[in-house]
Design a protein around this motif. Structure first.
Motif, PDB file in Angstrom:
ATOM      1  N   GLU A 190       0.817  -1.215   0.000  1.00  0.00           N
ATOM      2  CA  GLU A 190       0.000   0.000   0.000  1.00  0.00           C
ATOM      3  C   GLU A 190       0.848   1.261   0.000  1.00  0.00           C
ATOM      4  O   GLU A 190       0.372   2.337  -0.388  1.00  0.00           O
ATOM      5  CB  GLU A 190      -0.944   0.022   1.213  1.00  0.00           C
ATOM      6  CG  GLU A 190      -0.268   0.309   2.547  1.00  0.00           C
ATOM      7  CD  GLU A 190       0.367  -0.921   3.185  1.00  0.00           C
ATOM      8  OE1 GLU A 190       0.786  -0.852   4.353  1.00  0.00           O
ATOM      9  OE2 GLU A 190       0.452  -1.960   2.485  1.00  0.00           O
ATOM     10  N   ASP A 191       2.115   1.144   0.429  1.00  0.00           N
ATOM     11  CA  ASP A 191       2.996   2.307   0.449  1.00  0.00           C
ATOM     12  C   ASP A 191       3.703   2.534  -0.872  1.00  0.00           C
ATOM     13  O   ASP A 191       4.398   3.542  -1.030  1.00  0.00           O
ATOM     14  CB  ASP A 191       4.048   2.157   1.564  1.00  0.00           C
ATOM     15  CG  ASP A 191       3.435   2.242   2.950  1.00  0.00           C
ATOM     16  OD1 ASP A 191       2.378   2.900   3.093  1.00  0.00           O
ATOM     17  OD2 ASP A 191       3.990   1.647   3.887  1.00  0.00           O
ATOM     18  N   ASP A 192       3.562   1.610  -1.819  1.00  0.00           N
ATOM     19  CA  ASP A 192       4.174   1.799  -3.133  1.00  0.00           C
ATOM     20  C   ASP A 192       3.500   2.979  -3.835  1.00  0.00           C
ATOM     21  O   ASP A 192       2.266   3.085  -3.870  1.00  0.00           O
ATOM     22  CB  ASP A 192       4.028   0.534  -3.973  1.00  0.00           C
ATOM     23  CG  ASP A 192       4.711   0.652  -5.318  1.00  0.00           C
ATOM     24  OD1 ASP A 192       5.919   0.415  -5.395  1.00  0.00           O
ATOM     25  OD2 ASP A 192       4.011   1.006  -6.294  1.00  0.00           O
ATOM     26  N   THR A 193       4.304   3.856  -4.382  1.00  0.00           N
ATOM     27  CA  THR A 193       3.767   5.082  -4.969  1.00  0.00           C
ATOM     28  C   THR A 193       2.846   4.796  -6.140  1.00  0.00           C
ATOM     29  O   THR A 193       1.755   5.386  -6.249  1.00  0.00           O
ATOM     30  CB  THR A 193       4.929   5.987  -5.423  1.00  0.00           C
ATOM     31  OG1 THR A 193       5.799   6.240  -4.311  1.00  0.00           O
ATOM     32  CG2 THR A 193       4.400   7.312  -5.946  1.00  0.00           C
ATOM     33  N   ALA A 194       3.244   3.892  -7.033  1.00  0.00           N
ATOM     34  CA  ALA A 194       2.417   3.590  -8.203  1.00  0.00           C
ATOM     35  C   ALA A 194       1.083   2.980  -7.794  1.00  0.00           C
ATOM     36  O   ALA A 194       0.024   3.318  -8.358  1.00  0.00           O
ATOM     37  CB  ALA A 194       3.165   2.651  -9.138  1.00  0.00           C
ATOM     38  N   VAL A 195       1.114   2.083  -6.810  1.00  0.00           N
ATOM     39  CA  VAL A 195      -0.128   1.469  -6.331  1.00  0.00           C
ATOM     40  C   VAL A 195      -1.016   2.514  -5.674  1.00  0.00           C
ATOM     41  O   VAL A 195      -2.236   2.559  -5.909  1.00  0.00           O
ATOM     42  CB  VAL A 195       0.190   0.320  -5.356  1.00  0.00           C
ATOM     43  CG1 VAL A 195      -1.093  -0.216  -4.724  1.00  0.00           C
ATOM     44  CG2 VAL A 195       0.927  -0.797  -6.068  1.00  0.00           C
ATOM     45  N   GLY A 196      -0.426   3.375  -4.844  1.00  0.00           N
ATOM     46  CA  GLY A 196      -1.215   4.423  -4.199  1.00  0.00           C
ATOM     47  C   GLY A 196      -1.874   5.357  -5.200  1.00  0.00           C
ATOM     48  O   GLY A 196      -3.046   5.741  -5.038  1.00  0.00           O
ATOM     49  N   ASN A 197      -1.151   5.711  -6.242  1.00  0.00           N
ATOM     50  CA  ASN A 197      -1.732   6.574  -7.288  1.00  0.00           C
ATOM     51  C   ASN A 197      -2.899   5.888  -7.985  1.00  0.00           C
ATOM     52  O   ASN A 197      -3.921   6.521  -8.290  1.00  0.00           O
ATOM     53  CB  ASN A 197      -0.654   6.939  -8.313  1.00  0.00           C
ATOM     54  CG  ASN A 197       0.481   7.736  -7.708  1.00  0.00           C
ATOM     55  OD1 ASN A 197       0.343   8.315  -6.620  1.00  0.00           O
ATOM     56  ND2 ASN A 197       1.606   7.781  -8.384  1.00  0.00           N
ATOM     57  N   ALA A 198      -2.743   4.574  -8.248  1.00  0.00           N
ATOM     58  CA  ALA A 198      -3.828   3.835  -8.896  1.00  0.00           C
ATOM     59  C   ALA A 198      -5.052   3.747  -7.998  1.00  0.00           C
ATOM     60  O   ALA A 198      -6.200   3.808  -8.484  1.00  0.00           O
ATOM     61  CB  ALA A 198      -3.346   2.436  -9.276  1.00  0.00           C
TER      62      ALA A 198
END
Length: 792
Positions: free
Chosen positions: A530-538
């Motif tokens: 959940e802290d991954d930037t790409a995942v959070g943006n999605a």
């Protein structure tokens, strides 16, 4: 008579140091029957010749505690056989060197012969002998015999345990490494720095981080954190588990670093895309007086991606030339890739031409440069040249050229490359297979992509991610639900990564499937992404497109430590999509305060927010400041947005000025936007004038005809609307069929115009007829009524 011979061997120490040594030994022809089976003449180099005579052996054997030091003689730790008991047997003093020679030459028969001689001589059971035998069988990947010798040893040392662990690690059995480490703790065997290093090297995934942290705690407890070997292994462990920040802390805590430790940190920064930090470490390395190697420059130049300025890469290239390392093929390959990442195709070709030796990686690197820089013809010519001169192709070459076919949407050529891959036996390779899945998916052939994916012998998450590309632009049916394949892969042990979640969340956003999107969000929390930037943006985009802008904002503030420009663009677009222009502008101001520079997407999202909220003056001011204040040159999308913004505000004359003053005065997109604005404002006079220009600019665009027809119909000019429709039909223009869907009880129902494939289509059309009748009774505008009746 004593005969002197020489052999060249690779010496091994339990700590992994290796060096090439020229060993001289003597033997008596009278004991040749014992020695001959150990060293058959076939293994001796043809150039071997007698050297200076050595003094007779005096009961000592050579050991090499440090390859850089001179030869030292110490008392042997193996037992000797008394000549009085066996007249024809002598002790082979050089057996450690012969063992290493057998390892270096991969002569397993020689190794077993030496082992047999040691057993015959009664040396088995000696600690030094058994340690070398454990290492011997480990190097030949015979862990069964290595384990047997270990189990039968009466006395073991830390070196013994460490050697066995290294053998299992070399053979990829990390589970056995962890078991041996636990056994060492149970028998209270001491760990040294090399034992800790092997344990840390066994932590190869983020799941092994817990064990690695335990070893780290042991290292701190025993004061080994300053040991550069252990520190390098800790950096590697944390980097592999995805925690580069922890790796940086370990690296910063080492007061005396060596070149190997610095090289590894440069490598990890390069993998993480942090080229600037890699360069800073390199500068510190030079200031500390450490000499860089070709490996240093290879890692450093590989880290110089597009985020690092080109002149820095050129300086490193020049420095590598100064140090005389450009003769190394691996470094030349890195320079080729670096120039390709910066779009300097000619420079990459020049470096390739100057290479003394070209490996397959060199050819693949330049081929990749052509593909990534959209040099389609040059890439295919280069690939054909590789075939003509007989360059042995591997799956990497096929993957690169297939990626080019995907990017250029050239399915015809891709089919030919596919056939060649089948002919050369590379189609079953995971890299080629993944590239084929990506090719067919991006070219719209989802069934072919599915067939290739199903035939892959080893399905990876990368191949599944390529398969998802086909769904991003496809109309998904229930029997082709990607979530079904995702669940199937999970049950088969394939673990999703951040790319998987980003694409699945994008699919959920495009379909407005909130239930699926929430499930995916929960799963990202469960697996720690959940802290991954790409995942959070999605996730932010998914909530925004599913209509829950507050959830999007909650995700935005909960992940505040990992914001990038894309994150700010996502939340600004979320507010713009929901007509909350003021909140979008507040986020835009906060973004600038936190030091993020707006890009083209940011400015487009802010202008859209102003357009949907009626803030035309603010939008016009921002548009005028784009290039002067923010350094963003307006492109056609910005001009289209401004045309829409001014048109919605009723300033049609200013909208025309924007179009005429733009670099795209003859763009059908801008005039289509203007006609739509005229339709919204009800200005038929300007609309009719603009529609004629639009039809002249895009005579074969069906959507333009439909827009003009709808404008006439809303203005009560039904005859003109019919004429436009007739002209469209005469030209045989077909508008792409629109679709809609609704999610009920976690099931998505799809519809298209005049579609009767739904199992409840009879009930649906019955309710539509009732709705049409109700509209007939209540609709005051008879023109709109006729238009509605026709559409139903």
């Amino acid at each position: 008579m004593i005969i002197n011979c020489c052999i060249c061997i690779s010496y091994f120490s339990p700590y992994g140091s290796n060096s090439i040594l020229l060993i001289q030994f003597s033997f008596n022809p009278m004991v040749q029957p014992l020695f001959q089976p150990l060293v058959p003449p076939s293994i001796l180099p043809s150039s071997a010749c007698p050297l200076h005579f050595l003094p007779p052996h005096n009961g000592l054997h050579p050991t090499f505690p440090n390859p850089a030091q001179s030869l030292k003689l110490v008392t042997p730790q193996c037992c000797a056989v008394s000549p009085s008991k066996q007249n024809n047997t002598v002790l082979l003093h050089d057996w450690p060197q012969l063992l290493q020679f057998s390892i270096g030459s991969q002569d397993y028969m020689l190794a077993k012969a030496i082992h047999g001689s040691l057993i015959k001589s009664g040396c088995e059971g000696d600690l030094f002998v058994d340690n070398n035998l454990v290492n011997l069988y480990s190097k030949f990947s015979n862990m069964g015999d290595a384990q047997r010798i270990f189990d039968e040893m009466p006395v073991r040392s830390t070196v013994t345990w460490t050697t066995l662990m290294k053998g299992y690690l070399k053979n990829g059995d990390v589970g056995s490494v962890f078991c041996i480490a636990r056994d060492m703790c149970m028998v209270d065997e001491k760990f040294n720095e090399h034992t800790c290093s092997v344990c840390l090297q066994a932590c190869r995934s983020w799941e092994d981080r817990f064990f690695g942290e335990q070893v780290h705690a042991f290292v701190i407890k025993n004061g080994l954190q300053e040991n550069v070997v252990v520190a390098t292994s800790l950096v590697s462990m944390y980097s592999r588990s995805g925690h580069l920040g922890c790796a940086e802390k370990v690296f910063g805590g080492v007061s005396v670093k060596d070149a190997q430790c610095i090289n590894y940190m440069i490598l990890e920064y390069g993998k993480a895309g942090l080229g600037d930090k890699a360069i800073r470490i390199f500068v510190d390395m030079l200031q500390f007086g450490l000499k860089p190697s070709d490996y240093t420059f290879t890692n450093l130049i590989s880290a110089c991606d597009s985020s690092v300025r080109l002149y820095v890469g050129k300086q490193l290239h020049g420095l590598a030339v100064k140090y005389g390392f450009m003769c190394e093929t691996s470094l030349g390959n890195a320079v080729i890739t670096m120039y390709g990442q910066h779009g300097m195709v000619k420079e990459a070709e020049r470096v390739f031409a100057e290479l003394n030796e070209r490996s397959l990686i060199s050819w693949s690197a330049l081929l990749s440069v052509f593909v990534k820089n959209s040099c389609a013809n040059r890439a295919f010519e280069f690939f054909l040249n590789m075939l003509q001169i007989g360059v042995p192709l591997d799956s990497g070459c096929f993957s690169t050229v297939l990626d080019g076919c995907s990017e250029w949407n050239n399915l015809k050529l891709g089919l030919q490359i596919h056939g060649l891959a089948i002919r050369l036996g590379h189609v079953s390779d995971v890299n080629s297979g993944t590239a084929l899945v990506d090719l067919y998916a991006k070219c719209g052939s989802l069934q072919s992509a599915r067939a290739i994916f199903d035939r892959l012998p080893n399905k990876t998450i990368t191949s599944f991610n390529a398969f998802l590309v086909g769904y991003l632009n496809s109309k998904i049916r229930d029997d082709e639900d990607p979530m079904f394949f995702f669940s199937k892969l999970r049950f088969n042990g394939v673990k999703p990564d951040c790319v998987t979640f980003s694409r699945l969340l994008c699919l959920s956003a495009n379909q407005a499937c909130l239930v699926t999107g929430k499930s995916l969000h929960a799963y990202t929390i469960k697996v720690g992404l959940e802290d991954d930037t790409a995942v959070g943006n999605a996730v932010i985009t998914m909530y925004a497109k599913c209509g829950t802008v507050q959830d999007a904002y909650q995700m935005f503030i909960s992940n505040s430590m990992n914001h990038d420009c894309v994150t700010w663009n996502a939340i600004i677009s979320a507010y713009a999509l929901h007509g909350e222009g003021n909140n979008a502008l507040l986020c835009f101001d906060e973004m600038k305060e936190q030091g993020f520079a707006p890009d083209e997407i940011t400015m487009l999202a802010v202008l859209q927010a102003c357009s949907y909220s009626g803030l035309w003056e603010t939008g016009l001011c921002l548009f005028n400041e784009m290039e002067s204040k923010y350094g963003v040159r307006p492109v056609i999308e910005h001009f289209s947005c401004m045309t829409d913004l001014l048109g919605r505000a009723g300033n049609l004359s200013k909208a025309i000025d924007i179009i005429n003053k733009s670099p795209f005065p003859e763009s059908s997109l801008l005039w289509r936007t203007f006609v739509n604005a005229c339709k919204l404002c009800g200005d038929l006079r300007l609309g009719i004038w603009a529609s004629r220009k639009l039809i002249n600019l895009a005579p074969n665009d069906a959507s333009s005809y439909i827009l003009v027809s709808n404008m006439y119909a809303e203005g009560g000019m039904l005859e003109e609307a019919a004429k436009v429709r007739t002209a469209m039909n005469d030209l045989k223009l077909i508008k792409e069929t629109g679709s809609s869907w609704i999610e009920i009880d976690n099931e998505v129902h799809y519809f298209i115009a005049s579609d009767k494939d739904h199992p409840q289509s009879r009930e649906i059309y019955t309710n539509l007829d009732l709705l049409k009748d109700e509209i007939c009774w209540n609709c005051e505008n008879r023109n709109n009524l006729e238009l509605i009746s026709d559409s139903l």
